[in-house]
Design an enzyme around this catalytic site. Structure first.
Site, PDB file in Angstrom:
ATOM      1  N   GLU A 136     -12.830  -0.156  -9.281  1.00 18.42           N
ATOM      2  CA  GLU A 136     -12.483  -0.988 -10.268  1.00 18.42           C
ATOM      3  C   GLU A 136     -13.172  -1.246 -11.464  1.00 18.42           C
ATOM      4  OE1 GLU A 136     -10.202  -1.689  -6.893  1.00 18.42           O
ATOM      5  OE2 GLU A 136     -12.248  -1.756  -6.956  1.00 18.42           O
ATOM      6  N   ARG A 193       0.650   3.578  -3.279  1.00 17.72           N
ATOM      7  CA  ARG A 193       0.021   5.131  -3.091  1.00 17.72           C
ATOM      8  C   ARG A 193       0.835   6.072  -2.857  1.00 17.72           C
ATOM      9  NH1 ARG A 193      -5.481   4.032   1.084  1.00 17.72           N
ATOM     10  NH2 ARG A 193      -5.598   1.749   0.609  1.00 17.72           N
ATOM     11  N   ASP A 228      -5.221 -10.084  -7.406  1.00 15.84           N
ATOM     12  CA  ASP A 228      -5.619  -9.279  -8.461  1.00 15.84           C
ATOM     13  C   ASP A 228      -4.279  -8.734  -9.151  1.00 15.84           C
ATOM     14  OD1 ASP A 228      -5.016  -7.728  -6.177  1.00 15.84           O
ATOM     15  OD2 ASP A 228      -7.172  -6.779  -6.308  1.00 15.84           O
ATOM     16  N   GLU A 278       0.677  -1.159   0.070  1.00 13.31           N
ATOM     17  CA  GLU A 278       0.049   0.023  -0.055  1.00 13.31           C
ATOM     18  C   GLU A 278       0.881   1.255   0.002  1.00 13.31           C
ATOM     19  OE1 GLU A 278      -3.015  -0.009  -0.589  1.00 13.31           O
ATOM     20  OE2 GLU A 278      -4.006  -1.633   0.215  1.00 13.31           O
TER      21      GLU A 278
END
Length: 799
Positions: free
Chosen positions: A505, A211, A344, A207
């Site tokens: 998404e 980010r 994913d 993360e």
């Protein structure tokens, strides 16, 4: 070696009409919590042949936007967005004037305008900008400098003491693209004056990288190389390297910052998710490219080397990976395979690493293609009774690949657009059509169907917003009986999964599908979703909140506004409604947090070595004599006559080997240009095609042998060496031979002279698709056809 340049259009048409049928079924808790699946801490209307209806990926040229969203509804959204006592058009003033310049950001080449040329869509862009300003204003007033924001309580919180700039940095490039000067200057001042990474605490590697490091790198590029952002990204990333100090180089899930001291190794008992370990590569590679620090590249590549070894070693389901890994052993932990959380973005970054580094790393394209073939084979399901395509999960992984779960996370919805992006590599379908293969068109179709399914998960709820997880009712599998709450027959929403976190998404795929196909329906769907966010998620005193239950209207609110609302969801909606030349997809690649990074050619390493190592490793893992065609290759590219048995003891179908995507598109172009130059040097410029070969077998051709590639050698020889790496080291090689067939050229049936040509022929097929037919010399009824796509390598052996 035979290099074939073929243009047999009638044969291609025949293949598509008959033998060329696609058969997808024939081949080929430390990290996230259970409650919300989060980390704990122009108009172009391009038709796609054979894809079916609009929902199946065909943009209809005469399509007109539906009239279900009236001007009155637009006014209602404006009313919801802003104070009711303002003049009717005050929201346009809030969002700033529609003006093409000056741009706050730098893009090469620059867009003609920030705004759509169509007034309706320019206004809708402005509505998205206003929603961003409203969200930012609420955060800045009540929690500025905090990592996360609770908009109902008007409170913020930090991941570690002092924070890491999560909300501010994740929003930076959205501000730049929206031309929000005041908000941008406010954020930049805080980064310059208050942001300091000399602090102690533990952060999630994945993360923080996607980010914060990704946000800083994107801001660095878009700001015209503002050195503040590169220095901050370098400082933070250097501290995150401690996570890679494991026995294998596979990183821990978390990284511990050590204040002013240099990182030192530490132990994290938790497994790392496959997605998290393999979704830092874009950021670390671009940082290595900018700073010249090879360590960043090496750390990222070490992870991919481990993954490549696992795939080659048979520890995957034809390229599909379990979702957890052990950093101490480098092996998978557990068996579950899914494209939702923890799995994913591994598949996303296979493709995007290849695109980001200017297609110089074809190993990742090959791994992506292998994984997509397996997705088609194992993960596609269809709902009952309306046949919505979904991507399910394999709870038992490769142990029981036929046990497909009908559960799908909203996170999976990125895959629709990703499939289309992989097919066209960033170009609109209309421009890429001549280069699209049958498999590419299939990917666009599946992407369109999946995107439609994801939209329907919004469309069936009372609020018009999607839940976090859905289950699809299937005809022959387990499905919970209808519970009487009024959900559509195909889609089931369970109480624990009914929340909405303002995720991006689906709108990400809407953006990609619109950019690539030109189908305006994707814009309309995006506007409907945005309208429902405004209606249900906007708070009366400013800001937007997550929702607890989308199955009721109005849905109860959840006190959280995640950073991806500003970084991803609103950015993708803004770009969906905007002009086509704003962040063009053939020049930029979005990281998994929607931070656009430019395509670059690596200088710090030789990326082509990755592919050579991969192929050499494949040859080492599988001896040449044991190489065979995969079931995916046989079902997709081979057409056998009824009398031809692939299990015959007198011959083997695997004596003709096919590697369909051996060369990337850029490599094909490079090699084709070199071949054409060599033909011109050997035969003379404008030399005609010969009518007949001396043996009467070839018609309409040019040919020459290549003893010296001259100035092209530095680029061509590595491609030839890649072919040779598949063979035993003592293989004797003749000089390469170029054969160029005209549009109507052909090679007639013949039997090679083994004494002249040897017992092995390796050929690279370039130019247009072609069909090769091979017939048994003693049985005329036994034959098979092979579909040769450009970039294919074929090997005929043991003649």
């Amino acid at each position: 070696m035979l290099l074939v340049h073929s243009n047999k259009e009638d044969a291609v048409a025949k293949w598509r009409q008959s033998a060329g049928r696609y058969n997808a079924g024939a081949d080929a808790d430390a990290v996230r919590d259970g409650e919300n699946n989060e980390v704990i801490q122009h108009k172009t209307d391009a038709a796609i042949p054979g894809a079916g209806s609009r929902y199946h990926g065909v943009p209809v040229p005469d399509y007109q936007p539906p009239d279900t969203i009236e001007d009155e509804v637009d006014r209602e959204i404006e009313h919801e967005l802003f104070d009711h006592d303002k003049p009717k058009d005050a929201w346009k003033q809030d969002a700033g004037p529609i003006t093409p310049s000056p741009f706050l950001f730098h893009q090469t080449p620059p867009p003609a305008s920030l705004w759509s040329s169509e007034p309706l869509w320019a206004e809708r862009q402005q509505a998205v900008v206003a929603a961003f300003k409203d969200s930012w204003r609420s955060y800045a007033e009540h929690a500025f400098g905090q990592d996360e924001y609770h908009p109902i309580a008007h409170k913020g919180e930090t991941w570690i003491d002092g924070g890491i700039g999560l909300m501010i940095i994740d929003s930076l490039d959205t501000m730049l693209l929206m031309n929000l000067t005041d908000e941008y200057n406010q954020a930049r001042r805080w980064i310059e004056r208050d942001l300091d990474y000399s602090k102690t605490g533990q952060v999630n590697l994945f993360e923080t990288t996607i980010r914060v490091v990704g946000g800083l790198l994107s801001a660095y590029h878009l700001s015209g190389n503002d050195d503040l952002y590169l220095k901050k990204a370098d400082d933070l990333a250097s501290r995150l390297l401690v996570a890679f100090e494991t026995p294998t180089g596979l990183p821990w899930a978390n990284a511990k910052l050590f204040g002013t001291k240099l990182p030192s190794s530490y132990f994290d008992p938790n497994p790392t998710s496959t997605a998290e370990a393999t979704t830092v590569q874009m950021e670390f590679k671009y940082l290595a490219h900018l700073t010249g620090k090879k360590e960043y590249w090496d750390k990222a590549e070490t992870v991919m080397k481990i993954i490549t070894d696992r795939v080659k070693g048979g520890n995957s389901l034809e390229g599909l990976l379990p979702i957890l890994m052990n950093p101490q052993t480098g092996y998978f932990q557990g068996h579950e395979i899914r494209l939702g959380s923890r799995g994913d973005s591994y598949y996303e970054y296979l493709l995007k690493q290849y695109l980001q580094t200017a297609r110089t790393e074809p190993v990742y394209r090959a791994m992506y293609d292998q994984a997509v073939a397996a997705i088609k084979k194992y993960l596609i399901g269809y709902s009952h009774p309306n046949n919505l395509l979904f991507l399910g999960e394999l709870p038992y992984g490769a142990n029981q690949p036929d046990k497909l779960s009908n559960k799908m996370d909203h996170l999976v919805c990125f895959m629709g657009g990703n499939l289309a992006l992989g097919a066209t590599e960033g170009l609109p379908v209309s421009e890429a059509m001549a280069q699209l293969t049958r498999s590419d068109l299939e990917d666009v179709k599946i992407g369109a169907e999946l995107t439609r399914t994801c939209y329907e998960t919004y469309n069936v709820t009372a609020s018009g917003l999607a839940p976090e997880i859905v289950y699809f009712r299937v005809k022959d599998g387990y499905s919970k009986p209808d519970d009487g709450t009024g959900y559509q027959q195909d889609i089931e929403i369970r109480p624990n999964d009914a929340h909405n976190l303002l995720r991006p998404e689906t709108v990400e795929s809407l953006f990609l599908m619109y950019r690539l196909t030109g189908d305006r329906q994707y814009r309309e769907w995006g506007w409907k979703i945005f309208s429902n966010f405004v209606k249900h998620a906007r708070l009366p005193d400013g800001g937007y909140s997550a929702l607890n239950d989308v199955t009721v209207s109005p849905p109860p609110r959840r006190d959280k506004m995640d950073t991806f609302w500003l970084a991803e969801t609103l950015k993708y909606l803004y770009l969906l409604f905007g002009p086509q030349d704003l962040i063009p997809l053939d020049r930029y690649v979005f990281n998994t947090e929607a931070h656009p990074l430019p395509v670059f050619t690596p200088k710090i390493v030789d990326p082509g070595a990755n592919w050579s190592q991969y192929v050499r490793g494949l040859a080492t893992a599988t001896p040449y004599k044991d190489l065979c065609n995969s079931s995916t290759t046989l079902s997709t590219y081979f057409h056998l006559s009824p009398s031809c048995d692939e299990r015959s003891s007198t011959y083997s179908i695997h004596d003709f080997l096919l590697f369909p995507t051996f060369l990337s598109k850029d490599e094909q172009y490079l090699l084709l240009e070199a071949c054409n130059r060599k033909l011109k040097r050997s035969l003379g410029k404008g030399a005609p095609y010969e009518r007949g070969h001396f043996d009467g077998v070839i018609r309409g051709y040019k040919e020459c042998v290549v003893s010296d590639w001259q100035k092209d050698a530095v680029r061509v020889q590595p491609l030839i060496d890649r072919v040779k790496s598949l063979f035993p080291k003592d293989t004797h090689w003749d000089v390469p031979h170029i054969l160029d067939l005209s549009k109507h050229g052909e090679i007639l049936a013949h039997i090679d002279n083994v004494e002249y040509s040897g017992s092995i022929v390796a050929g690279l097929s370039l130019g247009s698709p072609a069909i090769m037919t091979l017939r048994h010399k003693d049985d005329a009824k036994c034959w098979f056809e092979v579909w040769l796509e450009p970039g294919s390598l074929y090997i005929q052996r043991y003649a």
